[in-house]
Design an enzyme around this catalytic site. Structure first.
Site, PDB file in Angstrom:
ATOM      1  N   TYR A 201       0.543  -1.730 -12.206  1.00 17.87           N
ATOM      2  CA  TYR A 201      -0.862  -1.692 -12.631  1.00 17.87           C
ATOM      3  C   TYR A 201      -1.011  -1.058 -14.012  1.00 17.87           C
ATOM      4  CZ  TYR A 201      -1.227  -2.681  -7.668  1.00 17.87           C
ATOM      5  OH  TYR A 201      -1.055  -3.241  -6.427  1.00 17.87           O
TER       6      TYR A 201
ATOM      7  N   ARG B  25      -5.072   3.412 -15.819  1.00 14.84           N
ATOM      8  CA  ARG B  25      -5.147   4.154 -14.556  1.00 14.84           C
ATOM      9  C   ARG B  25      -5.715   5.568 -14.687  1.00 14.84           C
ATOM     10  NH1 ARG B  25      -1.492   5.272 -11.523  1.00 14.84           N
ATOM     11  NH2 ARG B  25      -2.540   4.613  -9.629  1.00 14.84           N
TER      12      ARG B  25
ATOM     13  N   CYS C  64     -12.253   4.836 -28.823  1.00 18.03           N
ATOM     14  CA  CYS C  64     -13.439   5.642 -29.126  1.00 18.03           C
ATOM     15  C   CYS C  64     -14.261   5.977 -27.894  1.00 18.03           C
ATOM     16  CB  CYS C  64     -14.276   4.901 -30.152  1.00 18.03           C
ATOM     17  SG  CYS C  64     -13.289   4.593 -31.609  1.00 18.03           S
ATOM     18  N   GLU C  65     -13.667   6.608 -26.919  1.00 20.40           N
ATOM     19  CA  GLU C  65     -14.436   7.193 -25.831  1.00 20.40           C
ATOM     20  C   GLU C  65     -13.606   8.309 -25.200  1.00 20.40           C
ATOM     21  OE1 GLU C  65     -14.803   4.667 -22.142  1.00 20.40           O
ATOM     22  OE2 GLU C  65     -14.564   3.071 -23.625  1.00 20.40           O
TER      23      GLU C  65
ATOM     24  N   TYR D  63      -8.984   5.813 -12.489  1.00 19.98           N
ATOM     25  CA  TYR D  63      -8.792   6.456 -11.175  1.00 19.98           C
ATOM     26  C   TYR D  63      -8.423   7.926 -11.288  1.00 19.98           C
ATOM     27  CZ  TYR D  63      -7.570   1.481 -10.358  1.00 19.98           C
ATOM     28  OH  TYR D  63      -7.511   0.119 -10.332  1.00 19.98           O
TER      29      TYR D  63
ATOM     30  N   GLU E 195       3.593  -7.018   1.802  1.00 17.01           N
ATOM     31  CA  GLU E 195       3.169  -7.369   0.437  1.00 17.01           C
ATOM     32  C   GLU E 195       3.223  -6.144  -0.469  1.00 17.01           C
ATOM     33  OE1 GLU E 195      -0.890  -8.408   1.200  1.00 17.01           O
ATOM     34  OE2 GLU E 195      -0.383 -10.196   2.342  1.00 17.01           O
TER      35      GLU E 195
ATOM     36  N   GLY F 159       0.761  -1.242   0.000  1.00 16.57           N
ATOM     37  CA  GLY F 159       0.000   0.000   0.000  1.00 16.57           C
ATOM     38  C   GLY F 159       0.786   1.283   0.000  1.00 16.57           C
TER      39      GLY F 159
ATOM     40  N   GLY G  63       3.618  -3.878  -3.694  1.00 21.63           N
ATOM     41  CA  GLY G  63       3.531  -4.070  -5.141  1.00 21.63           C
ATOM     42  C   GLY G  63       4.059  -2.836  -5.847  1.00 21.63           C
ATOM     43  N   ARG G  64       3.230  -1.788  -5.783  1.00 19.89           N
ATOM     44  CA  ARG G  64       3.535  -0.547  -6.494  1.00 19.89           C
ATOM     45  C   ARG G  64       4.943  -0.018  -6.179  1.00 19.89           C
ATOM     46  NH1 ARG G  64      -0.658   2.992  -7.970  1.00 19.89           N
ATOM     47  NH2 ARG G  64      -1.941   1.942  -6.423  1.00 19.89           N
TER      48      ARG G  64
HETATM   49  N1  LLP Z   1      -1.799  -6.910  -0.716  1.00  8.70           N
HETATM   50  C1  LLP Z   1      -3.111  -6.951  -1.013  1.00  8.70           C
HETATM   51  C2  LLP Z   1      -3.975  -7.874  -0.264  1.00  8.70           C
HETATM   52  C3  LLP Z   1      -3.628  -6.107  -1.994  1.00  8.70           C
HETATM   53  O1  LLP Z   1      -4.928  -6.135  -2.274  1.00  8.70           O
HETATM   54  C4  LLP Z   1      -2.761  -5.226  -2.704  1.00  8.70           C
HETATM   55  C5  LLP Z   1      -3.269  -4.340  -3.754  1.00  8.70           C
HETATM   56  C6  LLP Z   1      -1.398  -5.244  -2.382  1.00  8.70           C
HETATM   57  C7  LLP Z   1      -0.951  -6.092  -1.365  1.00  8.70           C
HETATM   58  C8  LLP Z   1      -0.393  -4.370  -3.069  1.00  8.70           C
HETATM   59  O2  LLP Z   1      -0.647  -3.017  -2.865  1.00  8.70           O
HETATM   60  P1  LLP Z   1       0.408  -1.914  -3.375  1.00  8.70           P
HETATM   61  O3  LLP Z   1       1.654  -2.081  -2.550  1.00  8.70           O
HETATM   62  O4  LLP Z   1       0.671  -2.168  -4.793  1.00  8.70           O
HETATM   63  O5  LLP Z   1      -0.281  -0.629  -3.129  1.00  8.70           O
HETATM   64  N2  LLP Z   1      -5.068  -0.978  -9.695  1.00  8.70           N
HETATM   65  C9  LLP Z   1      -4.870   0.027  -8.681  1.00  8.70           C
HETATM   66  C10 LLP Z   1      -4.265  -0.541  -7.418  1.00  8.70           C
HETATM   67  C11 LLP Z   1      -5.043  -1.698  -6.823  1.00  8.70           C
HETATM   68  C12 LLP Z   1      -4.405  -2.297  -5.582  1.00  8.70           C
HETATM   69  C13 LLP Z   1      -5.095  -3.558  -5.169  1.00  8.70           C
HETATM   70  N3  LLP Z   1      -4.504  -4.244  -4.069  1.00  8.70           N
HETATM   71  C14 LLP Z   1      -4.038   1.170  -9.249  1.00  8.70           C
HETATM   72  O6  LLP Z   1      -3.678   1.127 -10.433  1.00  8.70           O
HETATM   73  O7  LLP Z   1      -3.767   2.145  -8.538  1.00  8.70           O
END
Ligand code: LLP
Length: 426
Positions: free
Chosen positions: A379, A318, A350-351, A322, A278, A243, A280-281
């Site tokens: 993402y 994105r 086309c939008e 968002y 966990e 997150g 990701g981003r």
């Molecule tokens: N763990 C769980 C249970 C999650 O649901 C997520 C992301 C993560 C870890 C990783 O979160 P991060 O570190 O990447 O913030 N598509 C959206 C983001 C959706 C995130 C969903 N869950 C975007 O493009 O901003």
């Protein structure tokens, strides 16, 4: 910090990824194309892990952020685990060389078949999100005669994140069990012979840029751990999710991994639990750009100037989904003092939602010029589609002076060849 820099090339200063000019990749692979820097992946992973030093933490990279096998394999070699949310993601992680002993399986709607697959694969932890799922998994494990290592995902009722659509920790959201149910469900899980209950998990949202909700969630988790232990229940692992936000260039920078680690260690550091995360981003966002070519520039009678790219919302969703901000820059570095004008940067879909930016100030660009949509490694490709029957966007991984096409662009024949006519259509 990333590895996309201006360097002198034959036509003057231009944007490179590590030791490779982006224009070379565009010429060889075509556009649009995602380009990732291995060095940035490695850097971010190391920065995150080191932020907790000397404490050892386990990091399960959230596969959904960028599920490219090459990206996963790069991270796996550095020791990263994988946080997965579907059988497909577990299969990807395994295929990329992440050992099952480092794979966590989360998600609010795991099917029986997926739970069975995860047990057979021997994943290290299944994060349970509801009482019903707890019973479903117990039944499947009993059937198989195996023991599942589980954690209970708590919804600490602290919403956070860059957009309502990516907030997960509030009671209004579908995720996790409420704090009020934790003691009962944890005790139930501990009493079942099919489970080895490792601890608690939470994840409150994505693109979090403020400390307050993070601290509040960690403090809530601490209270729960203390309560469970007071009731005689063992808690050996605390998974604090992902997150942490990244700078996209439109807002004050988010907390650094070091700030984040301090907040974690201040609130739960003395609990004698194994700490797991966990992210990701944070690992992949800055490691990737979406490289695109200008199809044309046109001005409407109203005076609005449109920069029409060959990338579209199907390649990078994105901004449309968002209202997300991505910095956009010409690959050829403009002359110092070049005049900038406001452009609406759009794709060919086309939008009207197919808009990457409105009124973005850019130097003059012409058909054929290359632009880079920055911070697109997270993402981006993982949410891409073939909407408008645009072949799936390819991906390229750079390492030093080498690059490899890690997901080739499908031909039109391949795209159409995946489908079948119904028998009655001949
Ligand atoms: N763990 C769980 C249970 C999650 O649901 C997520 C992301 C993560 C870890 C990783 O979160 P991060 O570190 O990447 O913030 N598509 C959206 C983001 C959706 C995130 C969903 N869950 C975007 O493009 O901003």
């Amino acid at each position: 910090m990333h590895h996309f820099h201006d360097r002198p090339g034959p036509p003057g200063l231009e944007l490179w990824c590590e030791e490779v000019p982006l224009s070379r990749i565009a010429d060889a692979v075509g556009t649009p194309v995602y380009v990732y820097a291995s060095a940035t992946l490695a850097h971010h992973y190391a920065v995150f892990v080191r932020a907790f030093a000397p404490r050892d933490v386990s990091v399960a990279y959230a596969v959904k952020a960028n599920s490219s096998l090459a990206v996963l394999a790069t991270l796996a070699r550095l020791g990263a685990g994988a946080d997965t949310v579907s059988e497909g993601e577990i299969r990807r992680a395994l295929a990329a060389g992440v050992p099952a002993s480092r794979i966590v399986f989360s998600g609010v709607g795991k099917t029986d078949a997926e739970l069975a697959f995860a047990l057979d694969a021997g994943v290290s932890e299944i994060n349970l999100e509801s009482e019903l799922e707890l019973h479903r998994l117990a039944a499947i494990a009993a059937d198989k005669g195996v023991r599942a290592t589980v954690a209970l995902r708590v919804n600490p009722d602290v919403g956070a994140g860059g957009h309502a659509k990516i907030t997960t920790g509030s009671d209004e959201n579908k995720f996790g069990v409420s704090a009020s149910e934790v003691e009962r469900l944890y005790a139930r899980a501990c009493a079942l012979p099919q489970f080895d209950v490792a601890g608690l998990a939470c994840h409150i949202g994505s693109q979090i840029t403020e400390f307050a909700p993070l601290r509040a969630a960690f403090a809530a988790m601490r209270t729960l751990v203390e309560r469970l232990r007071a009731g005689g229940l063992p808690v050996r692992r605390l998974d604090l999710g992902g997150g942490l936000g990244v700078p996209y260039g439109d807002a004050p920078p988010p907390p650094t991994p070091a700030d984040y680690a301090r907040a974690v260690l201040d609130t739960v550091g003395d609990l004698e639990v194994e700490l797991a995360f966990e992210p990701g981003r944070l690992i992949v966002a800055n490691a990737g750009v979406l490289l695109s070519r200008v199809i044309q520039v046109h001005t409407r009678p109203s005076g609005r100037r449109f920069l029409v790219l060959d990338a579209a919302m199907n390649d990078l969703l994105r901004p449309a989904l968002y209202d997300a901000h991505h910095a956009i820059r010409p690959v050829r570095t403009p002359e110092p003092g070049a005049v900038e004008r406001p452009y609406d940067v759009v794709g060919p879909v086309c939008e009207t939602g197919d808009t990457f930016a409105r009124d973005r100030r850019l130097p003059d660009l012409a058909a054929g010029d290359l632009v880079a949509l920055m911070t697109a490694g997270a993402y981006g490709a993982s949410m891409s589609s073939e909407y408008n029957s645009r072949p799936l966007v390819p991906e390229v991984l750079v390492k030093g002076a080498d690059y490899a096409v890690t997901r080739p662009r499908p031909s039109y024949e391949e795209m159409l060849g995946r489908e079948r006519r119904a028998p009655w259509l001949g």
